[in-house]
Design a protein around this motif. Sequence first.
Motif, PDB file in Angstrom:
ATOM      1  N   PHE A 237       0.831  -1.206   0.000  1.00 36.17           N
ATOM      2  CA  PHE A 237       0.000   0.000   0.000  1.00 36.17           C
ATOM      3  C   PHE A 237       0.863   1.253   0.000  1.00 36.17           C
ATOM      4  CE2 PHE A 237      -1.988   3.404   2.490  1.00 36.17           C
ATOM      5  CZ  PHE A 237      -3.091   3.669   1.700  1.00 36.17           C
ATOM      6  N   LEU A 238       1.904   1.259   0.830  1.00 37.17           N
ATOM      7  CA  LEU A 238       2.793   2.422   0.902  1.00 37.17           C
ATOM      8  C   LEU A 238       3.468   2.682  -0.443  1.00 37.17           C
ATOM      9  CD1 LEU A 238       4.476   1.780   4.380  1.00 37.17           C
ATOM     10  CD2 LEU A 238       2.929   3.649   3.813  1.00 37.17           C
ATOM     11  N   HIS A 243       3.499   6.079  -2.805  1.00 40.81           N
ATOM     12  CA  HIS A 243       4.779   6.201  -3.518  1.00 40.81           C
ATOM     13  C   HIS A 243       5.973   6.207  -2.564  1.00 40.81           C
ATOM     14  CE1 HIS A 243       2.191   6.998  -6.927  1.00 40.81           C
ATOM     15  NE2 HIS A 243       1.677   8.057  -6.307  1.00 40.81           N
ATOM     16  N   VAL A 244       5.852   5.429  -1.491  1.00 40.32           N
ATOM     17  CA  VAL A 244       6.962   5.259  -0.550  1.00 40.32           C
ATOM     18  C   VAL A 244       7.752   4.034  -0.989  1.00 40.32           C
ATOM     19  CG1 VAL A 244       7.625   4.844   1.844  1.00 40.32           C
ATOM     20  CG2 VAL A 244       5.674   6.323   1.331  1.00 40.32           C
ATOM     21  N   GLU A 245       8.833   4.248  -1.710  1.00 43.00           N
ATOM     22  CA  GLU A 245       9.637   3.151  -2.237  1.00 43.00           C
ATOM     23  C   GLU A 245      10.759   2.749  -1.282  1.00 43.00           C
ATOM     24  OE1 GLU A 245       8.783   1.663  -4.895  1.00 43.00           O
ATOM     25  OE2 GLU A 245       7.365   3.070  -5.820  1.00 43.00           O
ATOM     26  N   LEU A 290      -8.304   5.531  12.090  1.00 43.66           N
ATOM     27  CA  LEU A 290      -7.177   6.250  11.482  1.00 43.66           C
ATOM     28  C   LEU A 290      -6.669   5.530  10.238  1.00 43.66           C
ATOM     29  CD1 LEU A 290      -5.238   7.269  14.709  1.00 43.66           C
ATOM     30  CD2 LEU A 290      -6.161   8.863  12.998  1.00 43.66           C
ATOM     31  N   LEU A 291      -6.695   4.193  10.284  1.00 46.86           N
ATOM     32  CA  LEU A 291      -6.274   3.434   9.105  1.00 46.86           C
ATOM     33  C   LEU A 291      -7.255   3.662   7.953  1.00 46.86           C
ATOM     34  CD1 LEU A 291      -4.295   1.425   7.863  1.00 46.86           C
ATOM     35  CD2 LEU A 291      -5.670  -0.435   8.818  1.00 46.86           C
ATOM     36  N   ALA A 292      -8.543   3.756   8.259  1.00 47.70           N
ATOM     37  CA  ALA A 292      -9.538   4.057   7.222  1.00 47.70           C
ATOM     38  C   ALA A 292      -9.283   5.436   6.613  1.00 47.70           C
ATOM     39  CB  ALA A 292     -10.944   3.996   7.818  1.00 47.70           C
ATOM     40  N   VAL A 293      -8.962   6.410   7.455  1.00 53.52           N
ATOM     41  CA  VAL A 293      -8.635   7.758   6.955  1.00 53.52           C
ATOM     42  C   VAL A 293      -7.389   7.694   6.065  1.00 53.52           C
ATOM     43  CG1 VAL A 293      -7.937  10.088   7.628  1.00 53.52           C
ATOM     44  CG2 VAL A 293      -9.701   8.900   8.925  1.00 53.52           C
ATOM     45  N   ALA A 294      -6.411   6.888   6.475  1.00 55.50           N
ATOM     46  CA  ALA A 294      -5.184   6.750   5.679  1.00 55.50           C
ATOM     47  C   ALA A 294      -5.479   6.164   4.305  1.00 55.50           C
ATOM     48  CB  ALA A 294      -4.181   5.857   6.426  1.00 55.50           C
ATOM     49  N   LEU A 295      -6.349   5.147   4.256  1.00 57.60           N
ATOM     50  CA  LEU A 295      -6.703   4.533   2.966  1.00 57.60           C
ATOM     51  C   LEU A 295      -7.498   5.495   2.091  1.00 57.60           C
ATOM     52  CD1 LEU A 295      -7.758   0.980   4.249  1.00 57.60           C
ATOM     53  CD2 LEU A 295      -5.711   1.539   2.941  1.00 57.60           C
ATOM     54  N   TYR A 296      -8.296   6.349   2.735  1.00 57.61           N
ATOM     55  CA  TYR A 296      -9.135   7.282   1.980  1.00 57.61           C
ATOM     56  C   TYR A 296      -8.349   8.478   1.466  1.00 57.61           C
ATOM     57  CZ  TYR A 296     -13.163  10.209   0.816  1.00 57.61           C
ATOM     58  OH  TYR A 296     -14.076  10.994   0.157  1.00 57.61           O
ATOM     59  N   THR A 297      -7.386   8.960   2.271  1.00 60.69           N
ATOM     60  CA  THR A 297      -6.672  10.186   1.915  1.00 60.69           C
ATOM     61  C   THR A 297      -5.307   9.949   1.272  1.00 60.69           C
ATOM     62  OG1 THR A 297      -5.644  10.322   4.110  1.00 60.69           O
ATOM     63  CG2 THR A 297      -7.768  11.426   3.816  1.00 60.69           C
ATOM     64  N   ASP A 298      -4.789   8.712   1.408  1.00 60.40           N
ATOM     65  CA  ASP A 298      -3.445   8.392   0.910  1.00 60.40           C
ATOM     66  C   ASP A 298      -2.379   9.303   1.522  1.00 60.40           C
ATOM     67  OD1 ASP A 298      -4.576   6.439  -0.629  1.00 60.40           O
ATOM     68  OD2 ASP A 298      -4.472   7.553  -2.513  1.00 60.40           O
ATOM     69  N   LEU A 299      -2.469   9.528   2.836  1.00 65.57           N
ATOM     70  CA  LEU A 299      -1.490  10.357   3.538  1.00 65.57           C
ATOM     71  C   LEU A 299      -0.696   9.500   4.522  1.00 65.57           C
ATOM     72  CD1 LEU A 299      -3.580  13.588   4.287  1.00 65.57           C
ATOM     73  CD2 LEU A 299      -1.761  13.304   2.586  1.00 65.57           C
ATOM     74  N   LEU A 300       0.634   9.614   4.451  1.00 62.62           N
ATOM     75  CA  LEU A 300       1.511   8.796   5.283  1.00 62.62           C
ATOM     76  C   LEU A 300       1.309   9.060   6.767  1.00 62.62           C
ATOM     77  CD1 LEU A 300       3.852   6.761   5.482  1.00 62.62           C
ATOM     78  CD2 LEU A 300       5.442   8.697   5.243  1.00 62.62           C
ATOM     79  N   VAL A 301       1.028  10.303   7.138  1.00 55.84           N
ATOM     80  CA  VAL A 301       0.896  10.642   8.549  1.00 55.84           C
ATOM     81  C   VAL A 301      -0.199   9.824   9.220  1.00 55.84           C
ATOM     82  CG1 VAL A 301      -0.694  12.576   8.089  1.00 55.84           C
ATOM     83  CG2 VAL A 301       0.658  12.532  10.203  1.00 55.84           C
TER      84      VAL A 301
END
Length: 397
Positions: A237-238, A243-245, A290-301
């Motif tokens: 996912f990252l 785009h976290v390579e 918070l994980l749902a927000v991360a999947l929705y927004t695509d933000l690493l924080v």
Amino acid sequence: MEGERQTWLRCLLAGAVFVVCMAGTTLPTPLYPLYQEKFGFSELTVTVVYAVYAFGVIGVLLLAGNASDTIGRRPTLLWGLGFSAASAICFLGADTVGWLYAGRLLSGLSAGLFTGAATAYVMELAPRGGASRATFVATAANMGGLGCGPLLAGLLAEYAPDPLVLPFAVHLALVVLSAGVLLWLPETVRERRPLTAVRPQRPALPAQVRAVFVPAAIASFVGFALFGVFTSVSPAFLARFLHVENHAVSGLVVALAFFASTAGQLAVGRVGVARSLPLGCAVLFAGLALLAVALYTDLLVFVVLSAVVGGAGQGLAFRAALSSVAAAAPADQRAAVISTLFVVAYTGISIPVIGVGLLADPLGLDRAGLVFIACMLLLVASAAAYLIRRPVRAEHP
């Protein structure tokens, strides 16, 4: 004083061996995208490869859960290190996906032998009056070791050559060193019997435990499921959506969840078992949100926050679940009841993770993750509601 220092040295060395074994079980985590690129398999294969580990753990818990009480701590841990070394060799020589399955299964066997035996060994090696510190050493070694695995592999994969070789070669060397340490440490089981005396440990759930067991099992299932998703598909996912390579970064994100779990488990002593289980459910709920927000927004924080918050919730909930179930169980069935809780927990690592893999192809990894989160939120909310109606009591019957 010198004798006490020597005793603590033995306790810490046993903890270090515990770290090495548990690190091996999460070592492949940041490397899965590289294996996908090498072998060309799907997200479903990643999740099944990961979940095979849980089947190994459950198999050992059911078939040889009392091994260290029977044949001794050191022989059991040496067997565990042997399986860990065999797992590393499978990954070192992997030229097909089948080797990854074999490596993960062997890793599960090693963890299944180590988790209970090493915890008991660390506590038995501690000096008198050192039970509290020894519990800290065992807890930190277990969850800290799980966190060190992806961190070590990520750093080596990113900044050293041969990313699919060097991490396992380093781990193999650490396993050999750990075996030498174990051979130097004393045995703590006085009355040992032969290997043939090891008997399957049947799960048990006496009637008087069920009211306590239900919310404890649900919280444990959800917490382990969250870890399962983090350690299997979060690197993909990252890389794909954020785009976290950098493999070190993806390894660090996973490691944070395990380190936060250690902190959550240690907090139970201050918060108390009765409060820690509902509080752990609430914190787990926040981590999943918070994980749902991360999947929705695509933000690493938000990925990092979900790792830290979700990990802390898992630690709080699982240690409280273990303590409350152990306290409610009759003394002559306590081990069997605890084994039942562990079987439920490790089922959480496997089945939901495979479900995410099955949904990833038709829905996409992000939407599959959202479906998983919705199911886990429903489960943890039901556990919390149950606890509000019937609070867990931590006293022995």
